[in-house]
Design a protein around this motif. Sequence first.
Motif, PDB file in Angstrom:
ATOM      1  N   ILE A 356      33.508  27.481  43.146  1.00  0.00           N
ATOM      2  CA  ILE A 356      32.940  27.740  41.813  1.00  0.00           C
ATOM      3  C   ILE A 356      33.845  27.183  40.712  1.00  0.00           C
ATOM      4  CG2 ILE A 356      33.980  30.041  41.522  1.00  0.00           C
ATOM      5  CD1 ILE A 356      30.455  29.004  40.332  1.00  0.00           C
ATOM      6  N   GLY A 447      42.090  32.383  41.194  1.00  0.00           N
ATOM      7  CA  GLY A 447      41.823  32.495  42.620  1.00  0.00           C
ATOM      8  C   GLY A 447      42.341  33.767  43.250  1.00  0.00           C
ATOM      9  N   GLU A 448      43.421  34.260  42.721  1.00  0.00           N
ATOM     10  CA  GLU A 448      44.017  35.485  43.252  1.00  0.00           C
ATOM     11  C   GLU A 448      45.042  35.951  42.227  1.00  0.00           C
ATOM     12  OE1 GLU A 448      46.972  34.789  46.276  1.00  0.00           O
ATOM     13  OE2 GLU A 448      46.654  32.645  46.089  1.00  0.00           O
ATOM     14  N   PRO A 449      45.524  37.175  42.409  1.00  0.00           N
ATOM     15  CA  PRO A 449      46.546  37.629  41.463  1.00  0.00           C
ATOM     16  C   PRO A 449      47.766  36.714  41.567  1.00  0.00           C
ATOM     17  CG  PRO A 449      45.748  39.452  42.841  1.00  0.00           C
ATOM     18  CD  PRO A 449      45.191  38.185  43.421  1.00  0.00           C
ATOM     19  N   ASP A 471      45.723  33.322  32.899  1.00  0.00           N
ATOM     20  CA  ASP A 471      45.478  33.852  34.245  1.00  0.00           C
ATOM     21  C   ASP A 471      44.047  34.382  34.240  1.00  0.00           C
ATOM     22  OD1 ASP A 471      45.320  35.274  36.589  1.00  0.00           O
ATOM     23  OD2 ASP A 471      46.980  36.628  36.141  1.00  0.00           O
ATOM     24  N   THR A 472      43.133  33.533  34.700  1.00  0.00           N
ATOM     25  CA  THR A 472      41.711  33.805  34.534  1.00  0.00           C
ATOM     26  C   THR A 472      41.144  34.542  35.741  1.00  0.00           C
ATOM     27  OG1 THR A 472      41.170  31.694  35.580  1.00  0.00           O
ATOM     28  CG2 THR A 472      41.439  31.677  33.193  1.00  0.00           C
ATOM     29  N   TRP A 473      40.706  35.754  35.518  1.00  0.00           N
ATOM     30  CA  TRP A 473      40.040  36.491  36.608  1.00  0.00           C
ATOM     31  C   TRP A 473      38.535  36.333  36.480  1.00  0.00           C
ATOM     32  CZ3 TRP A 473      36.251  40.194  36.566  1.00  0.00           C
ATOM     33  CH2 TRP A 473      35.867  40.635  37.845  1.00  0.00           C
ATOM     34  N   TRP A 474      37.920  35.894  37.550  1.00  0.00           N
ATOM     35  CA  TRP A 474      36.462  35.769  37.583  1.00  0.00           C
ATOM     36  C   TRP A 474      36.030  35.500  39.007  1.00  0.00           C
ATOM     37  CZ3 TRP A 474      33.974  30.655  37.853  1.00  0.00           C
ATOM     38  CH2 TRP A 474      34.890  29.602  38.002  1.00  0.00           C
ATOM     39  N   GLN A 475      34.749  35.269  39.220  1.00  0.00           N
ATOM     40  CA  GLN A 475      34.204  35.135  40.570  1.00  0.00           C
ATOM     41  C   GLN A 475      33.056  34.130  40.608  1.00  0.00           C
ATOM     42  OE1 GLN A 475      32.968  39.384  40.613  1.00  0.00           O
ATOM     43  NE2 GLN A 475      34.415  39.578  42.305  1.00  0.00           N
ATOM     44  N   THR A 476      32.731  33.670  41.822  1.00  0.00           N
ATOM     45  CA  THR A 476      31.556  32.822  41.998  1.00  0.00           C
ATOM     46  C   THR A 476      30.350  33.460  41.294  1.00  0.00           C
ATOM     47  OG1 THR A 476      32.417  32.156  44.163  1.00  0.00           O
ATOM     48  CG2 THR A 476      30.080  31.725  43.742  1.00  0.00           C
ATOM     49  N   ASP A 560      36.572  44.129  43.605  1.00  0.00           N
ATOM     50  CA  ASP A 560      38.013  44.086  43.366  1.00  0.00           C
ATOM     51  C   ASP A 560      38.548  45.443  42.906  1.00  0.00           C
ATOM     52  OD1 ASP A 560      38.363  41.458  44.012  1.00  0.00           O
ATOM     53  OD2 ASP A 560      38.546  40.721  41.966  1.00  0.00           O
ATOM     54  N   LEU A 572      44.734  42.955  38.281  1.00  0.00           N
ATOM     55  CA  LEU A 572      43.854  42.887  39.444  1.00  0.00           C
ATOM     56  C   LEU A 572      44.685  43.116  40.700  1.00  0.00           C
ATOM     57  CD1 LEU A 572      40.869  42.321  39.002  1.00  0.00           C
ATOM     58  CD2 LEU A 572      42.233  41.343  37.160  1.00  0.00           C
ATOM     59  N   ARG A 575      40.907  42.393  46.737  1.00  0.00           N
ATOM     60  CA  ARG A 575      39.606  42.833  47.222  1.00  0.00           C
ATOM     61  C   ARG A 575      39.688  44.229  47.823  1.00  0.00           C
ATOM     62  NH1 ARG A 575      35.449  39.578  45.574  1.00  0.00           N
ATOM     63  NH2 ARG A 575      34.274  40.785  47.097  1.00  0.00           N
ATOM     64  N   ASN A 581      41.406  36.989  50.892  1.00  0.00           N
ATOM     65  CA  ASN A 581      41.596  35.896  49.949  1.00  0.00           C
ATOM     66  C   ASN A 581      42.762  35.025  50.431  1.00  0.00           C
ATOM     67  OD1 ASN A 581      42.266  34.283  47.722  1.00  0.00           O
ATOM     68  ND2 ASN A 581      41.438  35.786  46.306  1.00  0.00           N
ATOM     69  N   ARG A 586      37.748  32.733  49.480  1.00  0.00           N
ATOM     70  CA  ARG A 586      37.218  33.984  50.021  1.00  0.00           C
ATOM     71  C   ARG A 586      36.735  33.776  51.437  1.00  0.00           C
ATOM     72  NH1 ARG A 586      33.321  35.946  45.285  1.00  0.00           N
ATOM     73  NH2 ARG A 586      32.327  37.177  46.900  1.00  0.00           N
TER      74      ARG A 586
HETATM   75  C1  6R9 Z   1      37.061  32.018  40.566  1.00  0.00           C
HETATM   76  C2  6R9 Z   1      37.156  32.428  41.981  1.00  0.00           C
HETATM   77  C3  6R9 Z   1      36.699  35.620  43.496  1.00  0.00           C
HETATM   78  C4  6R9 Z   1      37.785  36.591  43.884  1.00  0.00           C
HETATM   79  C5  6R9 Z   1      37.854  37.774  42.959  1.00  0.00           C
HETATM   80  C6  6R9 Z   1      39.312  38.169  43.087  1.00  0.00           C
HETATM   81  C7  6R9 Z   1      40.040  36.849  43.230  1.00  0.00           C
HETATM   82  C8  6R9 Z   1      40.071  35.208  41.319  1.00  0.00           C
HETATM   83  C9  6R9 Z   1      41.738  35.942  40.127  1.00  0.00           C
HETATM   84  C10 6R9 Z   1      41.550  36.807  41.229  1.00  0.00           C
HETATM   85  C11 6R9 Z   1      43.279  38.121  40.499  1.00  0.00           C
HETATM   86  C12 6R9 Z   1      42.802  36.243  39.201  1.00  0.00           C
HETATM   87  N1  6R9 Z   1      40.513  36.305  41.951  1.00  0.00           N
HETATM   88  N2  6R9 Z   1      40.807  34.966  40.220  1.00  0.00           N
HETATM   89  N3  6R9 Z   1      42.322  37.894  41.405  1.00  0.00           N
HETATM   90  N4  6R9 Z   1      43.535  37.347  39.437  1.00  0.00           N
HETATM   91  N5  6R9 Z   1      43.066  35.453  38.145  1.00  0.00           N
HETATM   92  O1  6R9 Z   1      38.218  32.416  42.559  1.00  0.00           O
HETATM   93  O2  6R9 Z   1      35.977  32.803  42.570  1.00  0.00           O
HETATM   94  O3  6R9 Z   1      36.129  32.194  45.023  1.00  0.00           O
HETATM   95  O4  6R9 Z   1      34.366  33.760  44.130  1.00  0.00           O
HETATM   96  O5  6R9 Z   1      36.765  34.461  44.301  1.00  0.00           O
HETATM   97  O6  6R9 Z   1      39.058  35.960  43.789  1.00  0.00           O
HETATM   98  O7  6R9 Z   1      39.504  38.927  44.235  1.00  0.00           O
HETATM   99  O8  6R9 Z   1      36.959  38.780  43.367  1.00  0.00           O
HETATM  100  P1  6R9 Z   1      35.753  33.258  44.059  1.00  0.00           P
END
Ligand code: 6R9
Length: 707
Positions: A356, A447-449, A471-476, A560, A572, A575, A581, A586
């Motif tokens: 994503i 992608g992860e913390p 440090d961008t937290w988000w998801q697909t 999360d 964060l 999971r 992760n 994922r």
């Molecule tokens: C964008 C992406 C989503 C999962 C998400 C979480 C982990 C992503 C993070 C993070 C901590 C961050 N995650 N970014 N955890 N800090 N900045 O990675 O999407 O592949 O769907 O994964 O990744 O656990 O729930 P996706």
Amino acid sequence: TTNHLRHVESMASLPSGAGKISHLNAVILGEALASEENDFVFPSDDFSRQALIPSPHKYLEMYKRSIEDPAGFWSGIASSEFYWKQKWGDQVCSENLDVRKGDIKIEWFKGGITNICYNCLDRNIDAGLADKIALYWESNEPGFDAHLTYSQLLHRVCQLANYLKSIGVRKGDAVIVYLPMLMELPITMLACARIGAVHSVVFAGFSSESLAQRIVDCKPKVVITCNAVKRGPKTIHLKDIVDAALVESAKNGISIDVCLTYENQSALKKESTKWQEGRDVWWEDVVPKYPTTCDVEWVDAEDPLFLLYTSGSTGKPKGVLHTTGGYMVYTATTFKYAFDYKESDVYWCTADCGWITGHSYVTYGPKLNGATVVVYEGAPNYPDSGRCWDIVDKYKVTIFYTAPTLVRSLMRDGDEASCISNLVYTLKSLYVTRYSRKSLRVLGSVGEPINPSAWRWFFNVVGGSRCPISDTWWQTETGGFMITPLPGAWPQKPGSATFPFFGVQPVIVDEKGTEIDGECSGYLCVKGSWPGAFRTLYGDHERYETTYFRPFPGYYFTGDGCSRDKDGYHWLTGRVDDVINVSGHRIGTAEVESALVSHPQCAEAAVVGVEHEVKGQGIYAFVTLVEGVPYSEELRKSLILTVRNQIGAFAAPDKIHWAPGLPKTRSGKIMRRILRKIASRQLDELGDVSTLAEPGVVDQLIALADS
Ligand code: 6R9
């Protein structure tokens, strides 16, 4: 107001007239200097002065408006910054996010007619960016590169769009894309979008079986690939993988008429590529013959844009579906603010378009903003660990967005060496310091913390202590950033994703689904919808509701864990479901388990995640064998190979732990809680084992742990 708003308000209103960060500092610092995690890192005055969001107050003002009047906030942005053939209807957003009130439904800008490819290319060209570099492409091999201006990119996109139309691809048809990071990958995505076709990019590290599974699920009109790619010193024959996938999907009743194949000359010549006459078509033979203009297919804001499969807690991947209008507005706006984007920036995101991040922040978000984007084909440490910084200097990259796993691996190169000798250490740290990196202005992580020590190395060494880290937290599923620093606005805490983006209301709930306030930790949910949210799981709306909206009725459940500290910063914690992760990818434990048990000698498998120095989490698999089969090194290798073949190399277990039996409850459920403790060797924390059907298996497992 939300809890979050109260936090921010109390923070931002601390000192009177705290428009200047420095005022705020004194107050916050007085309280929080004690522990390392609570250390604040401030943006420089110079940075804040030029930033789009220069202060907490500016953020607060916009955030408040976005929550109090989401329709007004988002429609203001949508109408001023994008082209709509026709404006949306009366309702900007119509939603039901509560399973107790009926089917879950999210719609933004319904009735609005637009096209995201038009907004990425034609609109920017009309605004004067025709000759601006749209893409810099850097090959795996140093010294080979290419670039396209916005108008050249449009021509390429139109040629492919015309070709796709000529073979019968129409609005709503699915197109499977199995390409590495060539320019042809974003070109393909944009060409699909131009004609209203729904692309489904499959990361070119997935195995033929995974690819086949996705082909069978979305039944594409065409599959687009290339013959091979080089990653580091290795050549990977992608076309062979596609061939195998097409054999497999044909067995399941899905046959593909056209396999459009790009000849990636630097990796493999035409002559050496296996070919099926009648089905396979060389891209270079057909696409360039088509006109360089192509009418846009105008689509509804709620028409599907793409499908992207992601792992869940069952073996079957989920087809996350994003639509056009809301996704467009959301990815563009998040890109702009979270990276403090300016027209002169050169942006490089190391993610692959198979995930994503590559969709939203290689292709769409940056192109919608008219940005210059670097696309890199190869491995980040090839030919050596300095490659990233070499690329940064070569293209004068200003915004560099990557994953913690890469940061840690590049950091470790230095650390490891320091054990050997000072001389080697000096040489290794030169991987970073021999490059200037002075063009860099903003860094990003996803992608992860990101652990505080990696954060600090990234900040101090790579960014020379001058570049804020987003440090961008988000998801697909979320389509775009949800919790992220806005560089220049906030003091940062290493390892915290800080505060929600405009329009996002994160809530932390306990097991019962009750919102908890103040300093707390629990399950991260989101209240209300935002334009970039996914609308369904392809072909399975029921699973969409069950997975995301039923666990905590009234909220979107992220999967999360999260804690909020006394200053309102979000941390964060990873999971909380059966998803691991690994290097930011994922992977569902169930997927790895089902691959393992497909091995004829494996009876049962249980997979858990364990801490891993570079990958974040590693895959730890407990396996029981078929009666009478002895465990051996050879068998271990063949189990791992099975997973590589079925899912992809990135899902290969790091550790196989042979188990004569698995700890189960009397009702036969595997107790993963105990397996996790054994995997991480926290043997004095096994907890209550009294509900086990056969408590003896635990001792057996421990005894075999390091054999
Ligand atoms: C964008 C992406 C989503 C999962 C998400 C979480 C982990 C992503 C993070 C993070 C901590 C961050 N995650 N970014 N955890 N800090 N900045 O990675 O999407 O592949 O769907 O994964 O990744 O656990 O729930 P996706």
